[in-house]
Design an enzyme around this catalytic site. Structure first.
Site, PDB file in Angstrom:
ATOM      1  N   GLY A  11       0.813  -1.210   0.000  1.00  0.00           N
ATOM      2  CA  GLY A  11       0.000   0.000   0.000  1.00  0.00           C
ATOM      3  C   GLY A  11       0.847   1.260   0.000  1.00  0.00           C
ATOM      4  O   GLY A  11       0.479   2.257   0.620  1.00  0.00           O
ATOM      5  N   HIS A  12       1.963   1.234  -0.692  1.00  0.00           N
ATOM      6  CA  HIS A  12       2.934   2.343  -0.632  1.00  0.00           C
ATOM      7  C   HIS A  12       2.440   3.628  -1.303  1.00  0.00           C
ATOM      8  O   HIS A  12       3.008   4.687  -1.096  1.00  0.00           O
ATOM      9  CB  HIS A  12       4.262   1.922  -1.277  1.00  0.00           C
ATOM     10  CG  HIS A  12       4.227   1.856  -2.774  1.00  0.00           C
ATOM     11  ND1 HIS A  12       3.582   0.836  -3.450  1.00  0.00           N
ATOM     12  CD2 HIS A  12       4.723   2.690  -3.718  1.00  0.00           C
ATOM     13  CE1 HIS A  12       3.701   1.046  -4.751  1.00  0.00           C
ATOM     14  NE2 HIS A  12       4.387   2.150  -4.947  1.00  0.00           N
ATOM     15  N   ARG A  13       1.389   3.538  -2.100  1.00  0.00           N
ATOM     16  CA  ARG A  13       0.896   4.750  -2.773  1.00  0.00           C
ATOM     17  C   ARG A  13      -0.217   5.445  -1.998  1.00  0.00           C
ATOM     18  O   ARG A  13      -0.617   6.554  -2.328  1.00  0.00           O
ATOM     19  CB  ARG A  13       0.412   4.423  -4.198  1.00  0.00           C
ATOM     20  CG  ARG A  13       1.559   4.061  -5.126  1.00  0.00           C
ATOM     21  CD  ARG A  13       1.241   4.339  -6.571  1.00  0.00           C
ATOM     22  NE  ARG A  13       0.100   3.571  -7.052  1.00  0.00           N
ATOM     23  CZ  ARG A  13      -0.269   3.509  -8.330  1.00  0.00           C
ATOM     24  NH1 ARG A  13       0.414   4.166  -9.244  1.00  0.00           N
ATOM     25  NH2 ARG A  13      -1.300   2.790  -8.709  1.00  0.00           N
ATOM     26  N   LEU A 106      -1.494  -2.651  10.166  1.00  0.00           N
ATOM     27  CA  LEU A 106      -2.146  -1.394  10.522  1.00  0.00           C
ATOM     28  C   LEU A 106      -3.651  -1.530  10.451  1.00  0.00           C
ATOM     29  O   LEU A 106      -4.203  -1.910   9.416  1.00  0.00           O
ATOM     30  CB  LEU A 106      -1.680  -0.269   9.591  1.00  0.00           C
ATOM     31  CG  LEU A 106      -0.256   0.215   9.871  1.00  0.00           C
ATOM     32  CD1 LEU A 106       0.701  -0.311   8.822  1.00  0.00           C
ATOM     33  CD2 LEU A 106      -0.191   1.723   9.922  1.00  0.00           C
ATOM     34  N   SER A 108      -7.405   0.218  12.456  1.00  0.00           N
ATOM     35  CA  SER A 108      -8.162   1.466  12.501  1.00  0.00           C
ATOM     36  C   SER A 108      -8.892   1.561  13.826  1.00  0.00           C
ATOM     37  O   SER A 108      -9.240   0.539  14.435  1.00  0.00           O
ATOM     38  CB  SER A 108      -9.179   1.482  11.353  1.00  0.00           C
ATOM     39  OG  SER A 108     -10.217   2.395  11.606  1.00  0.00           O
ATOM     40  N   SER A 109      -9.157   2.782  14.267  1.00  0.00           N
ATOM     41  CA  SER A 109      -9.856   2.978  15.544  1.00  0.00           C
ATOM     42  C   SER A 109     -11.293   2.475  15.498  1.00  0.00           C
ATOM     43  O   SER A 109     -11.930   2.317  16.545  1.00  0.00           O
ATOM     44  CB  SER A 109      -9.836   4.455  15.937  1.00  0.00           C
ATOM     45  OG  SER A 109     -10.434   5.245  14.935  1.00  0.00           O
ATOM     46  N   CYS A 110     -11.826   2.190  14.304  1.00  0.00           N
ATOM     47  CA  CYS A 110     -13.212   1.721  14.206  1.00  0.00           C
ATOM     48  C   CYS A 110     -13.382   0.287  14.710  1.00  0.00           C
ATOM     49  O   CYS A 110     -14.500  -0.220  14.770  1.00  0.00           O
ATOM     50  CB  CYS A 110     -13.727   1.835  12.779  1.00  0.00           C
ATOM     51  SG  CYS A 110     -13.009   0.629  11.648  1.00  0.00           S
ATOM     52  N   TYR A 137     -15.725  -3.374   7.604  1.00  0.00           N
ATOM     53  CA  TYR A 137     -14.320  -2.967   7.632  1.00  0.00           C
ATOM     54  C   TYR A 137     -13.703  -3.280   8.998  1.00  0.00           C
ATOM     55  O   TYR A 137     -12.597  -3.822   9.091  1.00  0.00           O
ATOM     56  CB  TYR A 137     -14.219  -1.465   7.336  1.00  0.00           C
ATOM     57  CG  TYR A 137     -12.819  -0.909   7.336  1.00  0.00           C
ATOM     58  CD1 TYR A 137     -11.957  -1.145   6.273  1.00  0.00           C
ATOM     59  CD2 TYR A 137     -12.358  -0.127   8.399  1.00  0.00           C
ATOM     60  CE1 TYR A 137     -10.663  -0.628   6.268  1.00  0.00           C
ATOM     61  CE2 TYR A 137     -11.071   0.397   8.396  1.00  0.00           C
ATOM     62  CZ  TYR A 137     -10.233   0.142   7.336  1.00  0.00           C
ATOM     63  OH  TYR A 137      -8.964   0.654   7.330  1.00  0.00           O
ATOM     64  N   LYS A 141     -10.525  -5.807  10.099  1.00  0.00           N
ATOM     65  CA  LYS A 141      -9.353  -5.342  10.855  1.00  0.00           C
ATOM     66  C   LYS A 141      -9.173  -6.122  12.163  1.00  0.00           C
ATOM     67  O   LYS A 141      -8.047  -6.440  12.559  1.00  0.00           O
ATOM     68  CB  LYS A 141      -9.470  -3.844  11.139  1.00  0.00           C
ATOM     69  CG  LYS A 141      -9.296  -2.978   9.900  1.00  0.00           C
ATOM     70  CD  LYS A 141      -7.911  -3.157   9.299  1.00  0.00           C
ATOM     71  CE  LYS A 141      -7.665  -2.270   8.101  1.00  0.00           C
ATOM     72  NZ  LYS A 141      -6.324  -2.513   7.504  1.00  0.00           N
ATOM     73  N   LEU A 167      -6.756   9.677  10.332  1.00  0.00           N
ATOM     74  CA  LEU A 167      -5.541  10.215   9.727  1.00  0.00           C
ATOM     75  C   LEU A 167      -5.854  11.245   8.656  1.00  0.00           C
ATOM     76  O   LEU A 167      -6.927  11.235   8.056  1.00  0.00           O
ATOM     77  CB  LEU A 167      -4.725   9.076   9.108  1.00  0.00           C
ATOM     78  CG  LEU A 167      -4.295   7.974  10.068  1.00  0.00           C
ATOM     79  CD1 LEU A 167      -3.786   6.769   9.293  1.00  0.00           C
ATOM     80  CD2 LEU A 167      -3.225   8.474  11.032  1.00  0.00           C
ATOM     81  N   HIS A 180     -12.777  10.652   3.847  1.00  0.00           N
ATOM     82  CA  HIS A 180     -13.034  10.825   5.274  1.00  0.00           C
ATOM     83  C   HIS A 180     -13.376  12.289   5.572  1.00  0.00           C
ATOM     84  O   HIS A 180     -13.240  13.159   4.710  1.00  0.00           O
ATOM     85  CB  HIS A 180     -11.821  10.371   6.089  1.00  0.00           C
ATOM     86  CG  HIS A 180     -11.626   8.894   6.083  1.00  0.00           C
ATOM     87  ND1 HIS A 180     -10.735   8.249   5.247  1.00  0.00           N
ATOM     88  CD2 HIS A 180     -12.216   7.912   6.807  1.00  0.00           C
ATOM     89  CE1 HIS A 180     -10.781   6.953   5.463  1.00  0.00           C
ATOM     90  NE2 HIS A 180     -11.668   6.713   6.406  1.00  0.00           N
ATOM     91  N   TRP A 203     -22.896  17.155   7.131  1.00  0.00           N
ATOM     92  CA  TRP A 203     -23.742  16.081   7.652  1.00  0.00           C
ATOM     93  C   TRP A 203     -23.765  16.065   9.176  1.00  0.00           C
ATOM     94  O   TRP A 203     -22.737  16.271   9.819  1.00  0.00           O
ATOM     95  CB  TRP A 203     -23.213  14.735   7.166  1.00  0.00           C
ATOM     96  CG  TRP A 203     -23.726  14.322   5.820  1.00  0.00           C
ATOM     97  CD1 TRP A 203     -24.084  15.150   4.795  1.00  0.00           C
ATOM     98  CD2 TRP A 203     -23.926  12.988   5.365  1.00  0.00           C
ATOM     99  NE1 TRP A 203     -24.490  14.411   3.720  1.00  0.00           N
ATOM    100  CE2 TRP A 203     -24.405  13.081   4.037  1.00  0.00           C
ATOM    101  CE3 TRP A 203     -23.741  11.727   5.927  1.00  0.00           C
ATOM    102  CZ2 TRP A 203     -24.705  11.949   3.274  1.00  0.00           C
ATOM    103  CZ3 TRP A 203     -24.034  10.608   5.167  1.00  0.00           C
ATOM    104  CH2 TRP A 203     -24.523  10.722   3.857  1.00  0.00           C
TER     105      TRP A 203
END
Length: 314
Positions: A11-13, A106, A108-110, A137, A141, A167, A180, A203
């Protein structure tokens, strides 16, 4: 990590992967391997296995994922679950088979329950129901965290998991539907300013609180933990500070230089009321963020403007 170690960034891009790449280059690492999705489909088990067999990376940063905001998460529920499970299963297992020295996953906080106590401690994982809109999602994770721990338990793999907060930063996604909240606000206020619009509608009620970390700070934390953390479980990466969506909107409005009014569409969902990370574990390991929110948003907006000049943002 030795300076000549072979390091694979999956996922370097993306925003996170590119930040990790910049950090490694800055630190003098020269043997970094990458593949774009057209060269290697990470959902393809056979292709990933062949890549690892050929390249034999010693260290792996697993920053590849299908990601998006509340609309994308809720719209592409099957893809968010399937694609993310495939990506992480293939990479984690191939890292084990090919005897990688260390892997960082890596998340996610979700991953934390919707109504978990605040701030979110690492041990709140799996103690309640998830936020419905991004449940697929989050489940993917959580599976990744548990997979890293299982491979550690059964095979002795040094696979670690880190959970970044929300982020933003260089190479962010500014898509009008799939981005996001922070990049979406940057785009909305910029476009409103350019069009001399009298107001911008956001929203929800503006009351939910969110924490934001500059992606290059995350890369610093990931690099630090790759050198200094070797335990099972997970580590939160964040600032330990949050801000309401309303105050965030006012801050972005100020930085962009938009003069109009902010309106809130209360018929739209707010999402989780609050998501603040408890970062005491991270601080106890010796790392703390350095980029404050207002400075970081200014850097992100400058990056957005440069991208806009080079080619219109999709």
């Amino acid at each position: 990590m030795e300076k000549n170690a072979k390091i694979y960034i999956a996922g370097h891009r993306g925003m996170v992967g590119s930040a990790i790449y910049r950090k490694l280059e800055k630190e003098g690492y020269t043997n970094i391997i990458t593949r774009v999705s057209s060269e290697l489909d990470l959902r393809n088990q056979e292709a990933v296995a062949a890549f690892f067999t050929h390249e034999k990376p010693e260290y792996v940063f697993l920053a590849a994922a299908k990601v998006g905001g509340i609309v994308a998460n809720n719209t592409y529920r099957a893809e968010f679950l399937y694609d993310n499970l495939q990506i992480q299963n293939n990479i984690i297992n191939s890292a084990y088979v090919n005897e990688a020295k260390k892997l960082m996953f890596l998340g996610s906080s979700c991953i934390y329950p919707k109504m978990a106590p605040q701030p979110l401690k690492e041990d709140y994982l799996l103690t309640g129901l998830l936020e419905e809109t991004n449940e697929p999602y989050a489940i993917a994770k959580i599976a990744g965290i548990k997979m890293c721990d299982a491979y550690r338990d059964q095979f002795g793999c040094n696979f670690i998991s880190v959970m970044p907060t929300n982020l933003y930063g260089y190479n962010d996604n500014y898509h009008p539907q799939n981005s996001h909240v922070l990049p979406a606000l940057i785009r909305r206020f910029h476009e409103a300013k350019a069009a001399s619009a009298t107001d911008v509608t956001i929203w929800g009620t503006g009351s939910p609180k969110r924490e934001f970390l500059f992606a290059d700070d995350l890369a610093e934390a990931c690099f630090y933990l790759m050198q200094n953390y070797d335990e099972k479980g997970l580590v939160n990466i964040g600032t330990g500070e949050d801000i309401s969506i309303k105050d965030l909107a006012l801050l972005v409005k100020k930085i962009v230089g938009y003069e109009g009014e902010i309106k809130f569409d209360t018929s739209k969902p707010d999402g989780t009321p609050r998501k603040l990370m408890d970062v005491s574990k991270l601080h106890s390991k010796g790392w703390k963020h350095t980029v404050e929110l207002e400075d970081g948003i200014a850097l992100a907006y400058h990056d957005f403007l440069q991208k806009l000049e080079a080619a219109p943002v999709n």
